[in-house]
Design an enzyme around this catalytic site. Sequence first.
Site: not given
Length: 508
Positions: A184, A241-242, A245, A265, A302
Site C-alpha cells: 500500500k 507509521g503513526s 494509525g 513500528e 523513528c
Amino acid sequence: MTEHFRPRGKHLIAGDWTSGGEAFLSLPVVGEATSYPSGTAAEVDRAVVAAEAAFWSYGYSSRKARAAFLNRIADEIEARGAAITEIAHAETGLPTARLEGERGRTTGQLRFFANCILAGDYLDRRDDPANPDRQPLPKPGIKLVQRPIGPVAVFGASNFPLAFSTAGGDTASALAAGCPVVVKGHPAHPGTGEIVAEAIFEAIRAEGLDPGVFSLIQSNTREAGEALVTHPLIRAVGFTGSLGGGRALFDLAQSRPDPIPFFGELGSVNPQFMLPEAMAARAAEIAKKWTGSLTMGVGQFCTNPAVVFCLDGPDADTFETTASAALKDVSDQPMLTDGIASAYRGGRDRVCKARGVKSLVSSEDGGRNTGPDLFVTSSEQWFANPELHHEVFGPLGILVRMRDADEMLRAAHGLEGQLTATLHMDAGDTPLAKRLMPVLERKAGRILANGFPTGVEVSHAMMHGGPYPASTSVSSTSVGSLAIRRFLRPVAYQDLPEALLPVEFSEG
C-alpha cells in the site's frame, strides 16, 4: 522530470498498470502535482488473489532463484537512480544527498538479504535422527525448517520513501522469505513508489517469475489499508507509521476470524541518559552532537533522540546553553507532508502548554516548513505530566533536569517501550550505568553508548523494534537479517521420506 520516467499515475497489480478508485493529487514540494487513483477493496482483492496464486510457485522456489531476484531488483533500482532521486526530491523535499544515500541503503538491503538466504542460516534447520531401538518406545525421526507464510501486506512509510517503502526492508525481507508482497503506497510520494514498482516489475520479467509476486496499490484513504489487513489471504502485515494509525490496523489484524501477525513500528522518544562524569568532561560537545541528530532530516526519524535526562547543575547549564545556541542556527526546512507539519505543530503546542515546561527555542508557523523546538523541565514536572512522554514526530527536544541518580533511575522505570535508549558515559559512570542497564533492557530494543540512534545499521545483529508502543511485536526487528523470520513459520516433518521433504534440506 528526466526523460527516462514520466509517472503513469496508476497501480501496478500483478503486472498490469491499471486505474481504479477516485483520483487524488500528489502534493510535491516542487513541480507539478500528478493525479493517482486511490485503490479500493476491489483493487486490493485483485492484487491479493494474484499474490496467493503466485505463492504456489514463488514460495517453493529455490533460495538461489530468490537471491537472483533480489539482486535483479537492486540492479533495476540502480539503473533508474537519477530519475528516482529527482522525483523523490520533488515529492518530499529531502536533499539529493540524503536520497542518494537512502537509495544505496535500499539496494544494499536487497543484496544483504540475497546473501542471507544463500547462506541458509535463517532457515534454522534442525534434525533429530530416528532411533528405532530406543526403549520403551522407538524414537521417531523429526526434521524442522522455517517455511514462508504466504502473501504479505506492506505499508510504505512517509519518512523513508525508499528504504522503508515500496522496495524497502519489509518488502525485501518478505520476498527473501518466499512471500509475495502487496504494497500500500504512501500518498506522500506516489511517484517514487511507482518508479520503484517499475524496477521490481522489470526484475520479475527478467527472472521469469509470476507477476503476482508483487503489486503496488496507490491510496490516500483508509479503505485500501483496511481491506489489505482484513483480506483473508493476507498472512502478515509490515507497517511503519503513526501510533494512532498503526494501532487501528493492529486491532483489525487481531479481530479477524483468523488473527494474523502485525509487525508495526509506531513511536519512540529514544531517551538519552547523560551521566555525570561524561557531562563534566564534555557537556558542550555532547550537546552539539545531540542537536545534529535531533534535527537530521527535520527530525523525521523513528529513532530521533527527543528526550534528554541529565542531573541538574552547572553541566546541565552548559548543555542547555550550547544546545539552545546550536538549534537557533538551524534554518526552517520542509517537512514531508502538510499533515506531518500540522501534527508537529499540534504536538509542539501540547508540550508548550504543559505545566512547568519552559520553551528555550521556538519554531515559527510556516506552513509545510518548520524549525526546531527545545523545551526544558524539571524531573518533578516530567513525572507529573505523562503527555510529555509521547513522541512528537519532528525536531522537538525536551531536556529534563533531575535532582539525583535515583530520579534518573525512576525516569527509566517510567518509560514506555522504546526503539532505542542511549547512555552517554565515561568510565567513572559505570556504576550508575550498571544500575540503569537492567531497566533499559526491558524498555528498549537497542541500547547505545556514546552515540546517537539516528542511522540504523543493516546487519545480522541489528534489532530495530522494541516493547509497545515502539513496535507491536517485541521479539521481531524490521532491520537486519532477523527481519526475514517475521514472514516464516516453523514446520516439523516426522518420518517423512526424502522425496516429500522441502528442498531446503537438500540444498547446501
